[in-house]
Design an enzyme around this catalytic site. Structure first.
Site, mmCIF file in Angstrom:
data_model
loop_
_atom_site.group_PDB
_atom_site.id
_atom_site.type_symbol
_atom_site.label_atom_id
_atom_site.label_comp_id
_atom_site.label_asym_id
_atom_site.label_seq_id
_atom_site.Cartn_x
_atom_site.Cartn_y
_atom_site.Cartn_z
ATOM 1 N N ARG A 191 0.829 -1.198 0.000
ATOM 2 C CA ARG A 191 0.000 0.000 0.000
ATOM 3 C C ARG A 191 0.867 1.254 0.000
ATOM 4 N NH1 ARG A 191 -3.987 0.513 3.186
ATOM 5 N NH2 ARG A 191 -4.320 -1.717 3.418
ATOM 6 N N GLY B 186 6.766 -2.056 -4.597
ATOM 7 C CA GLY B 186 6.890 -1.217 -3.426
ATOM 8 C C GLY B 186 5.839 -0.123 -3.336
ATOM 9 N N HIS B 187 5.745 0.487 -2.167
ATOM 10 C CA HIS B 187 4.705 1.472 -1.883
ATOM 11 C C HIS B 187 4.797 2.684 -2.792
ATOM 12 C CE1 HIS B 187 7.486 4.176 0.323
ATOM 13 N NE2 HIS B 187 8.066 3.051 0.711
ATOM 14 N N ASN B 188 3.623 3.137 -3.213
ATOM 15 C CA ASN B 188 3.455 4.315 -4.067
ATOM 16 C C ASN B 188 4.044 4.166 -5.464
ATOM 17 O OD1 ASN B 188 3.606 5.843 -1.072
ATOM 18 N ND2 ASN B 188 2.020 6.572 -2.468
ATOM 19 N N SER C 223 7.886 4.149 -4.886
ATOM 20 C CA SER C 223 7.699 5.325 -5.750
ATOM 21 C C SER C 223 8.363 5.177 -7.113
ATOM 22 C CB SER C 223 8.206 6.593 -5.054
ATOM 23 O OG SER C 223 7.493 6.812 -3.858
#
Length: 332
Positions: free
Chosen positions: A221, A242-244, A262
C-alpha cells in the site's frame, strides 16, 4: 477424455489445414513429448527440426513453415502460432473447481458487505465490513478481504490471497494463491533513542481491469496515497511492488523482479526476471529491462537496458564481448 477432430479445432482457430489426419485429438502437448493423439505447435522455424521425430498428429504452425506435415499428419497454418495455441489450450482446459453452493456456510461475511449476483465465496473466507464484491466474482477457500475493499466483476481470487483494508481491484482480474494486496510499505527511519521507527502506511492499492497477480507476490500500500497498477498488467510469481509505485497499462513483471518505493512505469514496460528497480525511478513507455538487471536511474521510453548497473543493452553486450576477449587472450 475429450476427442476432437482437427476440423473442429480449426473452426475456432480460423486457420488453413495442410495435410490430413483422421486421428481424433485428445490433448495439447510439447512437440518433443507429444503422443500420436495429441496436438502441438511450432512457433519458431528453429523448432521445425523436431517435427520429424515428434509423434504429434497435428501442429499449429506459422504461415512461413517450410516443412510438410507427412502421412496422416497435418498442420493448421495461422498468423501467430503462439496466440493460436492459447485458443487450443482453452478448448482442452479442464473445468475449474466446483462450488456446491455459491456461498459456503463456513465463510464469514460481515452484514454490511455487498455480494454481487452470481458471486461465489468459498469455505473459510473472511469478508470484512463495507466490502463490495462484484457480480460473478469468485473467491476460493481461505481468501481474506478486509474492511472497505472493492472487488470488481468477474474477478477470481485464489486460496490464501489477502486483500487488505481499503484496497480496490477492478473487473476481470486474477489474483493467484497467497498473493498479498495492500501490505504495509517498507517504511522505517532511524532514531537515536528508539532504533528503527516504523512510518505509518496509510494509503491503499488500486488495481485496474484485466490485471493478473502471480502466486506469493506482494503489492504494498502507499504511504500517503495509492500504489497503482494500470489495466492489463501481468505480474508473475514472487514479485515485489513497493509502496506508491505506479504502473501504466499492460506492463509485465517476471518472477523475482522488484520495484522499490515510488517507481513509475510507463505503458507496456517489460521487467525481466530478478531485475530490481531503485526507488523514485521512472521507466518510460515500452522500455525493456533485461533479466537480472539493476536499474539505478531513469530509463527513456523504448530503451532496452541490461546489466548491473543497467546500461543500454547494445553497450552491455559490447562490454561483455571485450571482457571475454581479454580473458581468452590472458589464457594464451
Amino acid at each position: 477424455m475429450k476427442q476432437i477432430t482437427i476440423e473442429a479445432i480449426n473452426d475456432v482457430l480460423k486457420g488453413t489445414i495442410v495435410g490430413s489426419t483422421t486421428t481424433k485429438i485428445t490433448a495439447p502437448e510439447q512437440l518433443e513429448v507429444a503422443k500420436e493423439t495429441e496436438i502441438s505447435f511450432i512457433g519458431n522455424k528453429k523448432y521445425e527440426k523436431f517435427w520429424a521425430t515428434s509423434k504429434a498428429c497435428v501442429a499449429v504452425v506459422n504461415e512461413d513453415i517450410s516443412i510438410e506435415p507427412g502421412e496422416n499428419r497435418a498442420f493448421i497454418k495461422v498468423k501467430n502460432a503462439d496466440l493460436a495455441m492459447s485458443q487450443v489450450l482453452s478448448i482442452f482446459a479442464p473445468p475449474p473447481p466446483v462450488f456446491k453452493t455459491n456461498i459456503h456456510p463456513t465463510a464469514s461475511i460481515d452484514d454490511t458487505a455487498q455480494i454481487g449476483d452470481g458471486a461465489k465465496i468459498g469455505a473459510n473466507c473472511y469478508i470484512g465490513p463495507n466490502v463490495v464484491i462484484g457480480e460473478n466474482s469468485i473467491l476460493y477457500p481461505n481468501v481474506t478481504v478486509l474492511d472497505e475493499c472493492t472487488i470488481g466483476k468477474n474477478t477470481t481470487i485464489w486460496s490464501g490471497a489477502v486483500v487488505r483494508e481499503r484496497c480496490h481491484i477492478g473487473n476481470d482480474c486474477i489474483i493467484h494463491p497467497n498473493a498479498t494486496i495492500g501490505a504495509d510499505g517498507f517504511g522505517f527511519r532511524p532514531d537515536p533513542e528508539k532504533g528503527l521507527v516504523k512510518i505509518p502506511q496509510i494509503g491503499n492499492v488500486i488495481i485496474g481491469n484485466n490485471v493478473e497477480i502471480g502466486a506469493n507476490s506482494s503489492v504494498d500500500r502507499g504511504k500517503f496515497s495509492s500504489t497503482i497498477l494500470g489495466d492489463g498488467c501481468k505480474i508473475d510469481n514472487l514479485v515485489q511492488i513497493g509502496h506508491n509505485s505506479k504502473l501504466g497499462m499492460f506492463c509485465i513483471m517476471a518472477g523475482n523482479s522488484g520495484l522499490a518505493g515510488s517507481v513509475t512505469l510507463g505503458n507496456g514496460v517489460i521487467i525481466g526476471g530478478s531485475a530490481s528497480i531503485k526507488d523514485h525511478t521512472t521507466i518510460g513507455d515500452g522500455a525493456i529491462i533485461g533479466a537480472g538487471s539493476g536499474v539505478a536511474a531513469d530509463v527513456e521510453a523504448g530503451k532496452t537496458m541490461l546489466g548491473y548497473p543497467a546500461i543500454e543493452a547494445k553497450d552491455a553486450l559490447r562490454q561483455w564481448a571485450i571482457l571475454k576477449r581479454m580473458v581468452n587472450d590472458s589464457k594464451k
